[in-house]
Design a protein around this motif. Structure first.
Motif, PDB file in Angstrom:
ATOM      1  N   TRP A   1       1.857  -5.065   0.074  1.00  0.00           N
ATOM      2  CA  TRP A   1       1.614  -4.682  -1.312  1.00  0.00           C
ATOM      3  C   TRP A   1       1.643  -3.170  -1.550  1.00  0.00           C
ATOM      4  O   TRP A   1       2.050  -2.723  -2.632  1.00  0.00           O
ATOM      5  CB  TRP A   1       0.288  -5.262  -1.792  1.00  0.00           C
ATOM      6  CG  TRP A   1       0.396  -6.694  -2.189  1.00  0.00           C
ATOM      7  CD1 TRP A   1      -0.053  -7.773  -1.495  1.00  0.00           C
ATOM      8  CD2 TRP A   1       1.036  -7.209  -3.358  1.00  0.00           C
ATOM      9  NE1 TRP A   1       0.252  -8.940  -2.159  1.00  0.00           N
ATOM     10  CE2 TRP A   1       0.923  -8.624  -3.317  1.00  0.00           C
ATOM     11  CE3 TRP A   1       1.699  -6.625  -4.431  1.00  0.00           C
ATOM     12  CZ2 TRP A   1       1.446  -9.444  -4.309  1.00  0.00           C
ATOM     13  CZ3 TRP A   1       2.216  -7.445  -5.428  1.00  0.00           C
ATOM     14  CH2 TRP A   1       2.088  -8.827  -5.361  1.00  0.00           C
ATOM     15  N   PRO A   2       1.211  -2.313  -0.603  1.00  0.00           N
ATOM     16  CA  PRO A   2       1.342  -0.871  -0.859  1.00  0.00           C
ATOM     17  C   PRO A   2       2.771  -0.439  -1.147  1.00  0.00           C
ATOM     18  O   PRO A   2       3.011   0.402  -2.034  1.00  0.00           O
ATOM     19  CB  PRO A   2       0.816  -0.244   0.439  1.00  0.00           C
ATOM     20  CG  PRO A   2      -0.173  -1.235   0.947  1.00  0.00           C
ATOM     21  CD  PRO A   2       0.415  -2.572   0.608  1.00  0.00           C
ATOM     22  N   TRP A   3       3.751  -1.017  -0.465  1.00  0.00           N
ATOM     23  CA  TRP A   3       5.146  -0.642  -0.702  1.00  0.00           C
ATOM     24  C   TRP A   3       5.628  -1.173  -2.053  1.00  0.00           C
ATOM     25  O   TRP A   3       6.474  -0.548  -2.695  1.00  0.00           O
ATOM     26  CB  TRP A   3       6.019  -1.171   0.428  1.00  0.00           C
ATOM     27  CG  TRP A   3       5.892  -0.345   1.674  1.00  0.00           C
ATOM     28  CD1 TRP A   3       6.702   0.672   2.082  1.00  0.00           C
ATOM     29  CD2 TRP A   3       4.874  -0.460   2.679  1.00  0.00           C
ATOM     30  NE1 TRP A   3       6.256   1.211   3.265  1.00  0.00           N
ATOM     31  CE2 TRP A   3       5.133   0.528   3.667  1.00  0.00           C
ATOM     32  CE3 TRP A   3       3.777  -1.296   2.845  1.00  0.00           C
ATOM     33  CZ2 TRP A   3       4.345   0.700   4.798  1.00  0.00           C
ATOM     34  CZ3 TRP A   3       2.990  -1.118   3.971  1.00  0.00           C
ATOM     35  CH2 TRP A   3       3.257  -0.141   4.933  1.00  0.00           C
ATOM     36  N   VAL A   4       5.100  -2.316  -2.479  1.00  0.00           N
ATOM     37  CA  VAL A   4       5.433  -2.815  -3.810  1.00  0.00           C
ATOM     38  C   VAL A   4       4.894  -1.870  -4.888  1.00  0.00           C
ATOM     39  O   VAL A   4       5.586  -1.529  -5.842  1.00  0.00           O
ATOM     40  CB  VAL A   4       4.872  -4.242  -3.993  1.00  0.00           C
ATOM     41  CG1 VAL A   4       5.081  -4.719  -5.428  1.00  0.00           C
ATOM     42  CG2 VAL A   4       5.533  -5.209  -3.010  1.00  0.00           C
ATOM     43  N   LEU A   5       3.655  -1.427  -4.711  1.00  0.00           N
ATOM     44  CA  LEU A   5       3.065  -0.509  -5.690  1.00  0.00           C
ATOM     45  C   LEU A   5       3.775   0.830  -5.685  1.00  0.00           C
ATOM     46  O   LEU A   5       3.999   1.428  -6.751  1.00  0.00           O
ATOM     47  CB  LEU A   5       1.569  -0.330  -5.388  1.00  0.00           C
ATOM     48  CG  LEU A   5       0.715  -1.589  -5.496  1.00  0.00           C
ATOM     49  CD1 LEU A   5      -0.735  -1.291  -5.131  1.00  0.00           C
ATOM     50  CD2 LEU A   5       0.794  -2.176  -6.901  1.00  0.00           C
ATOM     51  N   TRP A   6       4.123   1.330  -4.515  1.00  0.00           N
ATOM     52  CA  TRP A   6       4.895   2.578  -4.453  1.00  0.00           C
ATOM     53  C   TRP A   6       6.249   2.406  -5.142  1.00  0.00           C
ATOM     54  O   TRP A   6       6.731   3.323  -5.807  1.00  0.00           O
ATOM     55  CB  TRP A   6       5.104   2.989  -2.997  1.00  0.00           C
ATOM     56  CG  TRP A   6       3.893   3.583  -2.350  1.00  0.00           C
ATOM     57  CD1 TRP A   6       2.914   4.313  -2.970  1.00  0.00           C
ATOM     58  CD2 TRP A   6       3.518   3.492  -0.975  1.00  0.00           C
ATOM     59  NE1 TRP A   6       1.954   4.687  -2.063  1.00  0.00           N
ATOM     60  CE2 TRP A   6       2.291   4.193  -0.822  1.00  0.00           C
ATOM     61  CE3 TRP A   6       4.082   2.888   0.146  1.00  0.00           C
ATOM     62  CZ2 TRP A   6       1.646   4.318   0.406  1.00  0.00           C
ATOM     63  CZ3 TRP A   6       3.433   3.007   1.364  1.00  0.00           C
ATOM     64  CH2 TRP A   6       2.233   3.715   1.492  1.00  0.00           C
TER      65      TRP A   6
END
Length: 293
Positions: A156-161
């Motif tokens: 999810w961090p890469w999705v938010l980024w």
């Protein structure tokens, strides 16, 4: 009375180029060749290191060429760890992030280029200023933030980024969209199109070279990233970059550099192939996104 007509003077096109021009062209070629060696040299060194034995790696003086090519290093690189699984993790993570950050950056760049709003120029300058922030400054706050909201060991961090866009890619799209004539959007507005439809049906198709370049750059950034996966992901979810540096060990727990070199050569090959086939789009985007106020 016969009047002779003077012949036109020979054009300069038939004259040989000045020696200074030939010299400068030769100097440019020499410079380009030197830069080629500079950029290709590390990859060639990596391939040679991947074909050496461990004794040749640590020997002094260093052997540039291996005495016998050790192709088994590539076999060990593929079998000593779960290479396909980690490669799929890297591919999935890089693709998801590249698609999201390309589309979000295109949307933000379109807004800065075509929409009118108070304070738009100041907001754009603030956005560009964030490119000067080193990643190490945001490393600890990022980890604490994702830890508190329970997003560690997930993608999810890469999705938010990706949804947050990239300042550099926003700048790239903004410069490209600003160069498109306003007649296109005026005609679309007269036909009853809204801004979302104008962006999706007119500006996105026209920006295909920039889209490919943005996807290529963001994919490469994520594919080659080591710090974020090592910090945020566990062993099962981590990427190939972390696996290469951590898990090629001998029975005594020492790193095996020749096998790591073979794995690294396999690791960078997909990115080189992508650049090889997409370089014409990259050049078009750079030419079409020149600096424009």
């Amino acid at each position: 009375m016969h009047v002779s007509r003077s012949r036109p003077a020979p054009t300069d096109a038939r004259r040989p180029a000045p020696s200074g021009t030939r010299l400068s062209a030769g100097a440019i070629y020499v410079l380009l060749m030197a830069l080629t060696v500079l950029f290709v040299g590390p990859f060639i060194w990596l391939l040679l290191a991947a074909l050496k034995t461990r004794d040749e790696w640590v020997s002094i003086p260093t052997h540039i060429l291996p005495s016998h090519a050790q192709w088994s290093n590539f076999t060990h690189a593929l079998t000593d760890i779960n290479f396909p699984a980690y490669a799929m993790n890297s591919l999935f993570l890089a693709t998801i992030h590249a698609v999201l950050v390309t589309l979000s950056s295109a949307a933000v760049g379109f807004g800065f280029a075509r929409l009118r709003a108070p304070g738009k120029r100041a907001m754009f300058l603030v956005l560009l200023s964030t490119m000067m922030l080193p990643q190490v400054l945001t490393l600890l706050p990022t980890y604490v933030l994702f830890s508190r909201i329970g997003l560690l060991n997930t993608y999810w961090p890469w999705v938010l980024w990706g949804l947050a866009a990239s300042p550099y890619l926003v700048f790239l799209f903004r410069q490209f969209f600003a160069a498109i004539p306003r007649d296109l959007e005026d005609a679309a507005i007269i036909d009853g199109c809204g801004w979302v439809r104008i962006f999706a049906t007119i500006f996105l198709p026209l920006s295909r070279p920039v889209l490919v370049t943005a996807f290529l750059l963001s994919f490469t950034w994520t594919w080659g990233d080591y710090i974020a996966p090592a910090l945020l992901l566990d062993i099962d979810h981590t990427t190939l970059s972390v696996a290469i540096t951590a898990w090629y060990k001998d029975p005594h727990g020492n790193a095996i550099p020749t096998v790591q070199a073979a794995a690294a050569a396999l690791y960078v090959t997909p990115v080189l192939l992508i650049f090889l086939f997409a370089q014409r789009y990259f050049i078009r985007s750079v030419l079409g996104s020149g600096v424009k106020g």
